[in-house]
Design an enzyme around this catalytic site. Sequence first.
Site, mmCIF file in Angstrom:
data_model
loop_
_atom_site.group_PDB
_atom_site.id
_atom_site.type_symbol
_atom_site.label_atom_id
_atom_site.label_comp_id
_atom_site.label_asym_id
_atom_site.label_seq_id
_atom_site.Cartn_x
_atom_site.Cartn_y
_atom_site.Cartn_z
ATOM 1 N N SER A 1 0.808 -1.208 0.000
ATOM 2 C CA SER A 1 0.000 0.000 0.000
ATOM 3 C C SER A 1 0.849 1.268 0.000
ATOM 4 C CB SER A 1 -0.958 -0.062 1.194
ATOM 5 O OG SER A 1 -2.005 0.847 1.055
ATOM 6 N N LYS B 1 -0.615 -4.057 -3.602
ATOM 7 C CA LYS B 1 -1.911 -3.431 -3.369
ATOM 8 C C LYS B 1 -1.916 -2.063 -4.043
ATOM 9 C CE LYS B 1 -5.282 -1.836 -0.028
ATOM 10 N NZ LYS B 1 -5.401 -0.491 -0.622
#
Length: 474
Positions: free
Chosen positions: A376, A401
């Site tokens: 992320s 991600k």
Amino acid sequence: MLLPVRRPHAAPSRPASPRHVSSSLGPRSRQVDRVLRGSTVARASPAATDASASAGLGRRAVVGMALAVSLSAPAYCRAPPPSASALTEENLLFLEAWRAVDRAYYDKSFNGQSWFRYRERALRDDPMNTRQETYAAIKKMLATLDDPFTRLLEPEKFKSLRSGTQGALTGVGLSIGYPLALNGSPAGLSVMSAAPGGPAEKAGIMSGDVILAIDDTSAQDMDIYDAADRLQGPEGSSIDLTILSGADTRHVVLKRERYTLNPVRSRMCEIPGSEDSSKIGYIKLTTFNQNAAGSVKEAIKKLRENNVKAFVLDLRNNSGGLFPEGIEIAKIWMDKGVIVYICDSRGVRDIYEADGASTVAASEPLVVLVNKGTASASEILAGALKDNKRAVVYGEPTYGKGKIQSVFALSDGSGLAVTVARYETPAHTDIDKVGVTPDRPLPASFPTDEDGFCSCLRDPASCNLNAARLFVRS
């Protein structure tokens, strides 16, 4: 925590000219959308996080933190359903959630369905007589998107998520990933990292371990958000985990605690016999909470007082956190260049760039360490530093991600996490489900903590590292 608020806007098919550059998410404010239904006012206001979840809440259920999330306030312009005057309070709460998705969701095909027709069918057919029935209707609606990151956060979970982004956590201190089976071993939930000083770390649970059961309930087919909910609980309460560590299975009873997570640890290390870059500042960044950027700056300042000549930024097992903190930390290391492209289904929507205003360390040699637990916001940071050739990236491909969520506060105290965009690295690489590819691999024996890293530099043969070429790209 309420992040700086940013209003989602319509996405152009290509960047505006001149390019729009966002240096932050704007001033803190509260933007409330009022949906009038006769004398009833339904409110949808933003709250949020990066990114995932903590001590049992989560981004891919980071019980640690892991969504790249920005905070947004929906601005609705769609017409109300024809029977608006007959809507109940529960119907209005459902409509708040429907409109948040309608306005902010990044895929305007809504997974190939008519979002308006779904609204009408749900209001007609789904029971919404109690709050739990309404929550069930909202969850059913979100499930049609086939997007695990777009989800309802019931009030207690929403409250915990906001608290976690501020660095105060209550739980066992685990960051968990999606269910998987490792080399034919029993399927379960992968431990991405254990928060330093948290109950799980104290019990010896480490990255790569697998949770097989939570309180005697098998985790084999458990949704990660269900698992995150189970890992939460009142401070002082206990939870029984069945953990697979390598070939060994053990039961661990943990007591949930409330603790403050310091996102940065640092250490000055030396390379014996080296004249250039002989003092290296090691910075371990464990999560992107609201203290992360400030803590990184403070670490750099203290290390410079020890006359360090180069830096290592360790992002291994950092599962993400607040998107704005990731942007600000990139600006610490870069004086110019694109940090990330924010895109939706129609193309680039925003471009974040470094302009030199927040730069602290743009000239010293820099190494970034990543692994499969880097996710992320960590991937945004690693991708920016790699593509701009600001750092040499070592390790293994990251988690992958590539989606960003905003969290909207609903009027009853619950929240709605909505995938609002995907991102591309400065080289226009979409890393979703692929990850950031490092420049160079790390030896399998490479240490994971600051003491071990310094020991490795003092004795490179012990970890198969050529310390003299650490900062050399090829």
